[in-house]
Design a protein around this motif. Structure first.
Motif, short mmCIF file in Angstrom:
data_model
loop_
_atom_site.label_atom_id
_atom_site.label_comp_id
_atom_site.label_asym_id
_atom_site.label_seq_id
_atom_site.Cartn_x
_atom_site.Cartn_y
_atom_site.Cartn_z
N GLU A 192 0.64 -0.99 0.10
CA GLU A 192 0.15 -0.36 0.10
C GLU A 192 0.37 0.60 -0.18
O GLU A 192 1.81 1.33 0.59
N VAL A 193 0.74 2.54 -0.50
CA VAL A 193 1.30 2.83 -0.79
C VAL A 193 0.51 4.41 0.02
O VAL A 193 -1.11 4.97 0.49
N SER A 194 1.05 5.27 0.63
CA SER A 194 0.41 6.04 1.85
C SER A 194 -0.78 7.24 1.22
O SER A 194 -0.18 7.43 -0.24
N ALA A 195 -1.49 7.96 1.73
CA ALA A 195 -2.32 8.46 1.23
C ALA A 195 -1.28 9.74 0.62
O ALA A 195 -1.70 10.55 0.17
N ILE A 196 -0.08 10.31 1.60
CA ILE A 196 0.69 10.88 1.26
C ILE A 196 1.09 11.73 0.17
O ILE A 196 1.68 12.66 -0.43
N ASN B 242 0.42 12.91 -6.89
CA ASN B 242 -0.75 13.76 -7.99
C ASN B 242 -0.86 15.09 -8.41
O ASN B 242 -0.90 15.64 -9.07
N LEU B 243 -0.20 16.01 -7.32
CA LEU B 243 -0.05 17.02 -7.45
C LEU B 243 1.06 17.64 -8.36
O LEU B 243 1.30 18.61 -8.91
N TYR B 244 2.36 17.20 -7.75
CA TYR B 244 3.27 17.04 -8.67
C TYR B 244 3.48 16.40 -10.10
O TYR B 244 4.37 16.75 -11.21
N SER B 245 3.10 15.82 -9.98
CA SER B 245 2.82 14.96 -12.18
C SER B 245 1.73 15.81 -12.75
O SER B 245 1.71 15.79 -14.16
N LEU B 246 1.49 16.92 -12.48
CA LEU B 246 0.17 17.74 -12.94
C LEU B 246 1.12 18.52 -13.92
O LEU B 246 2.35 19.05 -13.97
N ASN B 247 0.96 18.37 -15.24
CA ASN B 247 1.33 18.91 -16.67
C ASN B 247 2.72 18.48 -16.72
O ASN B 247 3.88 18.88 -17.26
N ASN C 11 -1.89 10.98 -14.23
CA ASN C 11 -2.45 11.97 -12.89
C ASN C 11 -2.79 11.52 -12.00
O ASN C 11 -3.23 12.71 -10.88
N ASP C 12 -3.38 10.04 -12.02
CA ASP C 12 -4.05 9.27 -10.63
C ASP C 12 -3.22 8.59 -10.04
O ASP C 12 -2.90 7.60 -11.13
N LEU C 13 -2.70 8.38 -9.14
CA LEU C 13 -1.81 7.77 -9.26
C LEU C 13 -2.13 6.11 -8.71
O LEU C 13 -1.89 5.14 -8.86
N ASN C 14 -3.47 6.23 -8.03
CA ASN C 14 -4.67 4.59 -7.98
C ASN C 14 -4.24 4.63 -8.65
O ASN C 14 -4.20 3.30 -9.37
N LYS C 15 -4.98 4.65 -10.25
CA LYS C 15 -5.71 4.81 -11.02
C LYS C 15 -4.63 3.74 -12.41
O LYS C 15 -4.38 2.90 -12.96
N MET C 16 -2.94 4.62 -12.49
CA MET C 16 -1.99 4.47 -12.88
C MET C 16 -1.36 3.11 -12.31
O MET C 16 -1.26 2.10 -12.96
N GLY D 20 6.62 7.10 -12.38
CA GLY D 20 7.86 7.83 -12.41
C GLY D 20 8.21 9.01 -10.44
O GLY D 20 7.57 8.56 -10.06
N ALA D 21 9.55 9.46 -10.79
CA ALA D 21 9.48 10.58 -9.43
C ALA D 21 8.59 11.22 -8.98
O ALA D 21 7.97 11.60 -10.57
N ALA D 22 8.45 12.22 -8.48
CA ALA D 22 7.57 12.76 -8.39
C ALA D 22 7.85 14.23 -8.42
O ALA D 22 7.37 15.68 -8.45
N SER D 23 9.18 14.24 -7.71
CA SER D 23 9.91 16.25 -7.88
C SER D 23 10.33 16.42 -8.83
O SER D 23 9.75 15.64 -10.38
N LEU D 24 10.30 17.50 -9.71
CA LEU D 24 10.57 18.08 -11.16
C LEU D 24 12.07 17.97 -11.93
O LEU D 24 13.33 17.45 -10.78
N PRO D 25 11.56 17.97 -12.99
CA PRO D 25 13.13 16.98 -13.65
C PRO D 25 13.47 18.17 -14.16
O PRO D 25 13.45 19.50 -13.99
N ILE D 26 15.48 17.31 -13.46
CA ILE D 26 16.14 18.72 -13.88
C ILE D 26 17.28 18.62 -15.30
O ILE D 26 17.70 19.15 -15.81
N TRP D 27 17.32 17.25 -15.36
CA TRP D 27 18.00 17.20 -17.70
C TRP D 27 16.71 16.23 -18.05
O TRP D 27 16.07 15.76 -18.20
N SER D 28 16.34 15.72 -19.15
CA SER D 28 15.20 15.39 -20.92
C SER D 28 16.81 15.16 -21.29
O SER D 28 17.67 15.88 -21.96
#
Length: 258
Positions: free
Chosen positions: A42-46, A52-57, A70-75, A83-91
């Motif tokens: 199980e993945v915690s609610a937080i 979900n918040l950081y995956s927008l856009n 953008n819906d982790l449970n459905k994913m 993938g990771a939740a933080s902002l991407p640094i390099w592409s």
């Protein structure tokens, strides 16, 4: 209080704010979630809320059902690539004749984060396999593991710098100043490692090479693109603000001692 002391605190606070919102919060609160998903735990609610918040856009894999984006449970339910939740640094992206522009207008993109990857990670690993290259998870394992602790420690350093006018804390501010350079150095090292540790089980046998760190390049029949992401520009902002904070603090200490 000397004006430059106040300036140093403002600059440091702005750097701390960017660091916390862009990297520390998503890295810390999503830490371990991918392992739980992989092990059917199980993945915690937080963690779910943060993802979900950081995956927008952000880029969504072409294999991800639209209703799951953008819906982790459905994913998780659809076994989509997470993938990771933080902002991407390099592409990095690859273009090849067998990946038509209509289907992949950006080529095959992968985004590098402090704590992992996003994008077409599975597809990129498949492509790398053809030239005998290890999957991406082999690189930076130690860095990804310590990322939350390193970021929390860095935030603490900046908080201490803001709270106290002691000169000793100024020395530690060189760490956030150097963040963009540390990332590029680590990123370049792992590119070198991957390019010089090829295996003979690849479909194509190529000589060891240094993948392109910045700009456009070519590997076998693939055209590569490697450029900074939004996270890198935020690292530059953190670095510049930290440098301004450091210079202001040193000026204040010097003039206060006269």
């Amino acid at each position: 209080m000397h004006t430059s002391f106040k300036k140093s605190k403002v600059f440091a606070f702005l750097a701390l704010f960017i660091l916390t919102i862009s990297f520390t919060i998503p890295v810390v609160f999503f830490h371990g979630a991918l392992n739980n998903i992989h092990n059917n735990k199980e993945v915690s609610a937080i963690s779910t809320t943060i993802w979900n918040l950081y995956s927008l856009n952000k880029y969504v894999s072409t294999n991800t059902p639209k209703e799951a984006s953008n819906d982790l449970n459905k994913m998780i339910e659809s076994a989509s690539e997470i993938g990771a939740a933080s902002l991407p640094i390099w592409s990095v992206s690859l273009e090849a004749p067998n990946y038509p522009k209509e289907a992949f207008p950006m080529g095959i993109p992968v985004y590098f984060h402090f704590d992992g990857f996003t994008g077409e990670v599975h597809e990129m690993n498949t492509i790398n396999h053809y030239i005998g290259m290890d999957p991406m998870w082999r690189g930076g394992q130690f860095e990804r593991e310590i990322a939350p602790y390193a970021l929390l420690s860095l935030c603490l350093i900046m908080i201490l710098f803001i709270a106290y006018n002691k000169k000793i804390f100024s020395y530690f501010m060189f760490i956030p100043v150097s963040l963009p350079f540390l990332f590029i150095a680590d990123y370049a090292y792992w590119l070198y490692w991957f390019g010089h540790n090829l295996h003979d089980w690849g479909a194509f046998n190529i000589k060891p090479f240094m993948p392109t760190v910045f700009g456009d390049g070519k590997v076998a029949q693939f055209i590569t693109h490697s450029y900074p992401g939004i996270g890198f520009y935020l690292l530059v902002a953190i670095s510049l603000l930290s440098l301004l904070a450091l210079l202001s603090r040193n000026k204040a200490i010097k003039e206060s001692s006269l």
